[in-house]
Structures are given as structure tokens and as C-alpha cells.
Design an enzyme around this catalytic site. Structure first.
Site, short mmCIF file in Angstrom:
data_model
loop_
_atom_site.label_atom_id
_atom_site.label_comp_id
_atom_site.label_asym_id
_atom_site.label_seq_id
_atom_site.Cartn_x
_atom_site.Cartn_y
_atom_site.Cartn_z
N ARG A 124 16.07 22.27 17.89
CA ARG A 124 14.98 22.99 17.21
C ARG A 124 15.28 24.49 17.14
O ARG A 124 14.89 25.17 16.20
CB ARG A 124 13.66 22.76 17.95
CG ARG A 124 13.16 21.32 17.89
CD ARG A 124 11.92 21.14 18.76
NE ARG A 124 11.41 19.76 18.72
CZ ARG A 124 11.83 18.79 19.51
NH1 ARG A 124 12.78 19.03 20.41
NH2 ARG A 124 11.30 17.58 19.42
N ASP A 184 4.08 16.16 22.70
CA ASP A 184 4.86 15.76 23.88
C ASP A 184 3.97 15.03 24.88
O ASP A 184 4.35 14.01 25.46
CB ASP A 184 5.46 17.00 24.56
CG ASP A 184 6.26 17.87 23.62
OD1 ASP A 184 7.47 18.01 23.80
OD2 ASP A 184 5.65 18.45 22.70
N HIS A 211 7.78 23.27 23.71
CA HIS A 211 7.88 21.99 23.02
C HIS A 211 9.33 21.55 22.93
O HIS A 211 10.21 22.31 22.51
CB HIS A 211 7.30 22.14 21.61
CG HIS A 211 7.56 20.96 20.72
ND1 HIS A 211 7.19 19.68 21.03
CD2 HIS A 211 8.16 20.88 19.50
CE1 HIS A 211 7.54 18.86 20.06
NE2 HIS A 211 8.13 19.57 19.12
#
Length: 295
Positions: A124, A184, A211
Site C-alpha cells: 500500500r 481489518d 491499516h
């Protein structure tokens, strides 16, 4: 000339008749400007995640108007039309779209999903600069037309982009949140519940922190119906745990990568998660969520 006159007369008659049917059917009691929407939700970005958010919000009956924004005009119009054709099954009377951010005016909630999405094998964090550049263009325009909105950032890396959004928007910190570890935690609750043989709503547990890869499970708070799992197994979540509950968190971290490997992207779970956050904000439910925010 005669044919042209006849055609004009026919069209005129049709217009008059259509207008007269409407006038006979409905008598307006108020002719002023329409009231602005009270619970308008805008979704920026109509990719897989954006449309999952939009559909989830529609199905939960949270908005009295839904606006979609994207730079790809044909896809944007197609998605809008597809949703409009299903209006019979929604309770959202108005669905609009446009490349111009004026279509987002008077939004109460703006969900930002625009940006480059994560590819297979990509972290990410690799998306940071590309998505920051995109946000520099869209965030000021959102705030221009909806200065009183609450922004929900979904694009990755969500924690960093939530901070960037806060800086670019100039909004108070309580009006800029990221989807954080809400998803999550949902994945954690599902996987733990599966192993325990209960429904995910019956298992309570939290994933906190950033995250994704560096998220942290709060084992001390994991419980079923108030029964603390750490009291039943003091080593739960540790390397010394013979039942290896720690593997469940690893599965949470690996979930997105596995789904992306299998279908190319993730969308439904995050869409449902965002609708959950939207509901808490729209209805002021005072529920607790693990989100990205300034503290």
C-alpha cells in the site's frame, strides 16, 4: 410546406398533451426553489471500491441523494444509469453524476476512493506519491462545494492519505477520517468467529494501528459474550501459544493480498465497511470504530 406544418402541429400537440397530463395529475402547492438534500452522500471514484461503497450505502438507505464523481466520463455515466435503472429497489430518490465537482454541492458525507489501486504483490505504501498528487486536485474542489461535509478517506495508504486530506482541506480534524482498521477488525472478527464456531457479531476484538501490514491485534480485549479469551489462554497471540492464535492475525494481514491474487482487487468488504461508518455518522449512533484520525 404542408408536411412541415403538419409535423410541427403534431409535435406541438404531443407536447401540449404531455404537459396537460402532468398538470392534471399533480398540482404543485409550492413553486419556490427545492430544499437542498439533508443526507447527501458523494462517492469520488467509480472504480470497483467506489461502486461497492455506493451500492452498500444505497442498500442501507442512508442517503436522500447520491452523487458520483470520476474523470472517466463514459464509465461514470454508465454506472449512474445502471444505478438509476434500479431506483425502484432503493429509497434514494436522486442519483446524479458528473466530472465537475459542482455535482457534489451540499454533501453531508464525501467518500474518497479515487486514486491508483494496489496491484498484486504491491505494498500500500508504494501508492503514496501517486495518490497524493491526485488528492491535491480533488480535495480542494470537494471542500469548495461542500464546506460543511465530513470526509471519509478510503484510498490507500489510507492513514497517510487521511493526514494529507486533513492538510489539504483545512477542515477540523474531527471532520476528516480514514476507513482505518475498521475492515481489518471485521476480518479479524470473522476469522476468529469461524475458528470459535460463533457468528462474527458474537466475537468482540479489535485491530488497531496502521491499516494493513503493521496493524496490531488487541488480544487483551478479545472476548465472546464478555468471556475474555486471554483469561482462558494467557499465551493467546504469543509465540508460546500452542494453539497458534497468532496465525489468525497473519491471515488478516494477508487477506487483501490473497483476494487481489484471486480476483484482481478487493471491493465488497471495504464497501460494506464504509457504509457501516457512513451509517454511524449520518445517524449519529455513537458507535465506536477503529478509524484513521488525528488524536
Amino acid at each position: 410546406m404542408y408536411l412541415c406544418a403538419l409535423t410541427w402541429y403534431t409535435l406541438f400537440s404531443v407536447v401540449v398533451n404531455m404537459a396537460s397530463v402532468l398538470q392534471k395529475l399533480i398540482t404543485p402547492l409550492f413553486s419556490g426553489p427545492a430544499e437542498p438534500p439533508r443526507n447527501k452522500v458523494t462517492v469520488v471514484g467509480v472504480g470497483q471500491v467506489g461502486m461497492a461503497c455506493a451500492v452498500s450505502i444505497l442498500l442501507r438507505e442512508l442517503a436522500d441523494e447520491l452523487a458520483l464523481v470520476d474523470v472517466v466520463q463514459d464509465k461514470l455515466k454508465g454506472e449512474m444509469m445502471d444505478l438509476q435503472h434500479g431506483s425502484l429497489f432503493f429509497k434514494t430518490p436522486k442519483i446524479v453524476s458528473g466530472k465537475d465537482y459542482s455535482v457534489t454541492a451540499n454533501s453531508r458525507i464525501v467518500v474518497v476512493t479515487a486514486g491508483v489501486r494496489q496491484q498484486e504483490g504491491e505494498s500500500r505504501l508504494n501508492l503514496v506519491q501517486r495518490n497524493v498528487n491526485i488528492f491535491k486536485h480533488i480535495i480542494p474542489q470537494i471542500v469548495r462545494y461542500s464546506p460543511n461535509c465530513i470526509l471519509i478517506v478510503v484510498s490507500n495508504p489510507v492513514d497517510i492519505l487521511t493526514y494529507v486530506t486533513w492538510k489539504l482541506s483545512g477542515l477540523p480534524k474531527h471532520r476528516v477520517i480514514g476507513s482505518g482498521t475498521n475492515l481489518d477488525s471485521a476480518r479479524f472478527r470473522y476469522l476468529m468467529a469461524e475458528r470459535l464456531g460463533v457468528h462474527p457479531t458474537s466475537f468482540n476484538g479489535w485491530i488497531l494501528g496502521e491499516h494493513g501490514d503493521s496493524s496490531v491485534p488487541v488480544w487483551s480485549g478479545a472476548n465472546v459474550a464478555g468471556v475474555n479469551l486471554q483469561k482462558l489462554n494467557p499465551d493467546i497471540g504469543k509465540d508460546t501459544d500452542q494453539e497458534n492464535w497468532k496465525e489468525t492475525h497473519k491471515m488478516v494481514v494477508d487477506s487483501a493480498y490473497e483476494v487481489i491474487r484471486l480476483k484482481g482487487y478487493t471491493n465488497w468488504a471495504i464497501g460494506l465497511s464504509v457504509a457501516d461508518l457512513t451509517e454511524s455518522l449520518i445517524k449519529n449512533l455513537n458507535r465506536v470504530h477503529p478509524v484513521s484520525t488525528m488524536v
